[in-house]
Design an enzyme around this catalytic site. Structure first.
Site, PDB file in Angstrom:
ATOM      1  N   CYS A  76     -73.662   5.774   3.868  1.00 15.89           N
ATOM      2  CA  CYS A  76     -74.985   6.846   3.443  1.00 15.89           C
ATOM      3  C   CYS A  76     -75.421   6.324   2.354  1.00 15.89           C
ATOM      4  O   CYS A  76     -74.550   6.075   0.844  1.00 15.89           O
ATOM      5  CB  CYS A  76     -74.039   7.796   3.383  1.00 15.89           C
ATOM      6  SG  CYS A  76     -75.510   9.159   2.319  1.00 15.89           S
ATOM      7  N   CYS A  79     -75.694   8.916  -0.991  1.00 19.87           N
ATOM      8  CA  CYS A  79     -74.317   9.661  -1.198  1.00 19.87           C
ATOM      9  C   CYS A  79     -74.480   8.837  -2.124  1.00 19.87           C
ATOM     10  O   CYS A  79     -73.241   8.281  -3.369  1.00 19.87           O
ATOM     11  CB  CYS A  79     -73.447   9.713  -0.272  1.00 19.87           C
ATOM     12  SG  CYS A  79     -73.677  10.789   1.529  1.00 19.87           S
TER      13      CYS A  79
END
Length: 161
Positions: A76, A79
């Site tokens: 991600c 993230c």
């Protein structure tokens, strides 16, 4: 035939000299090479607890603190940006380290898949604020700025702690 022999000999000497030069230059410091920067001190930002989920819940109850869970995935992009550019800020670390038990968990590895059954996720990153009984007090999706993350943390009201 003599020309071929000399050509091969010349090429072999050239390759040998090149590999010797490369070996020597890799052992000597290059003054023109850019200086390596020391890694950033990680103690300024959020300090994440690394233990089992069961132990984290026990700790939250014992310390009467809320758990801040960063539910992420290794692939991600947002993230990674959150972990690199937000969690490392001193102001964020000062606030979160004093108010919460901080945990980050890859929801696709280790205890993550089982935890994602208890706390279903809609997107990554998902930031969860959980009490010592395992009840979600607040759920926030997506990338946040340092200022927004602090404001979100301030808005979390512990239930019965």
């Amino acid at each position: 035939m003599k020309k071929v022999f000399w050509l091969l000999a010349f090429l072999l000497v050239g390759f040998n000299a090149q590999s010797t030069h490369a070996a020597l230059s890799s052992t000597r410091p290059n003054p023109a090479a850019p200086k390596k920067v020391a890694p950033k001190n990680d103690t300024e930002g959020i300090q994440f607890t690394e233990t089992s989920w069961r132990e984290i819940l026990k700790k939250a109850k014992a310390e009467k603190k809320v758990i801040f869970l960063d539910a992420y995935a290794s692939w991600c992009g947002p993230c990674k940006k959150l972990q690199k550019d937000v969690f490392t800020k001193k102001a964020v670390g000062d606030f979160y380290n004093s108010k919460f038990i901080n945990v980050k968990m890859d929801m696709e590895k280790g205890e993550g898949p089982a935890l994602s059954q208890v706390y279903p996720l809609e997107a990554y990153p998902t930031l969860l604020f959980i009490d010592g009984n395992g009840k979600v007090l607040k759920k926030v999706l997506g990338l946040q700025t340092p200022e927004d993350l602090i404001a979100i943390g301030k808005s979390v009201k512990p239930a019965g702690i």
